[in-house]
Design a protein around this motif. Structure first.
Motif, PDB file in Angstrom:
ATOM      1  N   SER A  60       2.750  58.262 -95.051  1.00 38.46           N
ATOM      2  CA  SER A  60       3.108  56.851 -95.172  1.00 38.46           C
ATOM      3  C   SER A  60       2.558  56.078 -93.975  1.00 38.46           C
ATOM      4  N   PHE A  61       2.104  54.867 -94.262  1.00 40.06           N
ATOM      5  CA  PHE A  61       1.536  54.041 -93.194  1.00 40.06           C
ATOM      6  C   PHE A  61       2.479  52.913 -92.784  1.00 40.06           C
ATOM      7  N   THR A  62       3.735  53.074 -93.111  1.00 39.49           N
ATOM      8  CA  THR A  62       4.699  52.045 -92.716  1.00 39.49           C
ATOM      9  C   THR A  62       4.851  52.015 -91.187  1.00 39.49           C
TER      10      THR A  62
ATOM     11  N   GLY B  13       8.781  38.382 -88.622  1.00 42.78           N
ATOM     12  CA  GLY B  13       9.068  39.558 -87.813  1.00 42.78           C
ATOM     13  C   GLY B  13       9.891  40.624 -88.500  1.00 42.78           C
ATOM     14  N   ASP B  14      10.094  40.479 -89.803  1.00 35.52           N
ATOM     15  CA  ASP B  14      10.880  41.471 -90.532  1.00 35.52           C
ATOM     16  C   ASP B  14       9.985  42.666 -90.874  1.00 35.52           C
ATOM     17  N   VAL B  15      10.102  43.723 -90.117  1.00 39.93           N
ATOM     18  CA  VAL B  15       9.241  44.889 -90.319  1.00 39.93           C
ATOM     19  C   VAL B  15       9.553  45.583 -91.635  1.00 39.93           C
ATOM     20  N   GLU B  16      10.813  45.577 -92.025  1.00 42.49           N
ATOM     21  CA  GLU B  16      11.166  46.226 -93.285  1.00 42.49           C
ATOM     22  C   GLU B  16      10.496  45.530 -94.462  1.00 42.49           C
ATOM     23  N   ALA B  17      10.451  44.220 -94.410  1.00 35.18           N
ATOM     24  CA  ALA B  17       9.758  43.485 -95.472  1.00 35.18           C
ATOM     25  C   ALA B  17       8.272  43.833 -95.473  1.00 35.18           C
ATOM     26  N   TYR B  18       7.711  43.925 -94.273  1.00 37.89           N
ATOM     27  CA  TYR B  18       6.289  44.280 -94.195  1.00 37.89           C
ATOM     28  C   TYR B  18       6.063  45.694 -94.708  1.00 37.89           C
TER      29      TYR B  18
END
Lengths: 265, 197
Positions: A60-62, B13-18
């Motif tokens: 995964s690239f997250t 800045g929402d990393v989870e969304a990204y």
């Protein structure tokens, strides 16, 4: 087949031709077996490429939120607290505050550059004291670098320098009398810190005589006037640049602050 | 997936969304990188670099096709890596002894497929990949985006950042070279290709 025909074949294959061009090409293909063979080979090549299978991702690239997440700061908590609705109002308020700061800073700084209010009283004091002490003030623009130290001493506390220079003049009356002929008719007693080639007076000592006038004073026997060399305020010139620059910097800071606040909110 | 909402949140800045966007696009992005670079390690590096760069540059995304924007970033990452290779060509001992392995994909080795057919299919895949790698970089990128990923001419032009006419020219040349290259693997090719050629 030239390159343009080959490009058109590819466009035909990819359905990128308009109806008219497509119909014309199909007519051409009917009478040109070589072109038809090229088209078939192109079609088979594209079909092979489309057979390339999708490769599964090895991992995964997250992104790691701990490394890339933005920490909740004051503005984040404030935005969460007030909600999205008042954001526009707050932005407008911030803009108004920034504009107010700009206007006030501009109104405060600009007149100072226009009237030279900081230096004008000093020049008046010099003139009046010079009259009282029978001292002729000669302005000097752009003193040579080697004389900057003396020039700065002349620009120091005005009263002290005036007194010092007056003392020097009084103490060197006899010397000046002896040196005067050697200075091409320079009548006034000039301390060593002053350059004989002083340029005509500039703006500050508006009531002081020019060098030419000083030279006309040469035959005056008594009393021998003391000549005080006052440089042409290089500080004033620099402040004419520095003060608007400071205003500009203040404006930029205000805009940046506004942009940051708006971005955060 | 509400992509616009995810992009909006990610821009704040929402990393989870990204990461939701990453999970949606990482397969396509990685495959573009894999076909351009030709090896999984370089493709992984380029993909990771592209997703990090995209996150940092997310505020500069002003709408349009997010997929094209991502593919453009990964394509540029591949170009950068290829340029680095040219400047500092290197080959590790490990690379000399590595035998190309089939991707670890269950679909590639289904139980219904005979071993012989599977082997032929893998050889054909390798032949196509080798021919792709033989292309000049510019032509390879266009061939991958157009023929492997199925993007339209306009999308390819948007990703690569060149004029549409240039894309048509590069694609035409790449297909001509691929055709000639693949004809060298005659026994591996499907019957229709052998007849046409």
């Amino acid at each position: 087949m030239d390159e343009q025909d080959f490009i058109r074949l590819n466009e035909y294959l990819d359905d990128e031709l308009d109806a008219q061009t497509r119909a014309a090409l199909e007519q051409q293909l009917l009478g040109d077996p070589a072109m038809q063979a090229d088209l078939d080979s192109l079609r088979a090549t594209v079909a092979l490429l489309q057979q390339l299978e999708t490769v599964p991702v090895p991992r995964s690239f997250t992104l790691d939120p701990a490394q890339y997440g933005r920490k909740q700061g004051f503005f984040d908590r404030l935005a969460a607290l007030i909600g999205p609705a008042p954001t526009a109002a707050l932005s407008g308020l911030a803009a108004a505050a920034a504009a107010f700061v700009l206007v006030v800073s501009g109104a405060f700084l600009l007149p100072a550059t226009e009237t030279n209010s900081v230096f004008a009283p000093a020049a008046d004091t010099l003139s009046s004291q010079a009259e009282e002490s029978d001292t002729v003030i000669v302005t000097q623009s752009s003193p040579p670098e080697e004389d900057m130290m003396e020039a700065e001493s002349a620009e120091g506390p005005r009263d002290d320098s005036l007194e010092d220079e007056a003392d020097m003049g009084a103490a060197s009356d006899d010397e000046a009398a002896d040196e005067a002929p050697e200075e091409d008719g320079e009548a006034a007693s000039v301390p060593e810190s002053a350059e004989p080639e002083a340029t005509p007076p500039a703006s500050v000592g508006t009531e002081e005589p020019s060098i030419a006038q000083n030279r006309q004073l040469t035959p005056t026997p008594l009393p021998t006037p003391d000549v005080l060399i006052v440089p042409d305020e290089p500080e004033l010139e620099s402040n004419r640049i520095l003060l608007p620059a400071a205003g500009l910097v203040a404006a930029i800071i205000g805009v940046i602050v506004f942009a940051v606040v708006r971005q955060r909110l | 997936m509400d992509q616009d909402a995810l992009i909006h949140d990610a821009q704040r800045g929402d990393v989870e969304a990204y990461n939701a966007l990453v999970l949606h696009y990482q397969n396509q992005v990685y495959n573009v990188a894999y076909r351009i670079m030709g090896d999984p390690d370089s493709a992984s590096d380029a993909t990771q670099e592209a997703f990090i760069s995209a996150y940092k540059a997310l505020n500069r995304f002003r709408g349009g096709s997010f997929k094209s924007w991502l593919l453009r970033i990964v394509t540029n990452a591949c170009y950068d890596e290829l340029r680095r290779r040219k400047r500092r060509p290197s080959s590790s001992l490990e690379a000399l002894y590595v035998v190309d392995e089939a991707p670890d994909d269950p679909s590639l080795s289904s139980s219904s497929e005979s071993p012989e057919h599977y082997t032929q299919r893998m050889e054909l895949q390798q032949a196509i990949a080798d021919c792709l790698q033989s292309l000049p970089e510019d032509q390879r990128v266009v061939a991958v985006l157009s023929d492997v990923q199925g993007l339209s001419y306009n999308e390819v032009a948007e990703v690569v950042g060149v004029a549409l006419g240039t894309i048509k020219s590069r694609l035409s040349r790449s297909r001509a070279k691929l055709r000639d290259c693949l004809q060298g693997f005659g026994e591996l090719l499907p019957a229709e290709f052998r007849q046409d050629s």
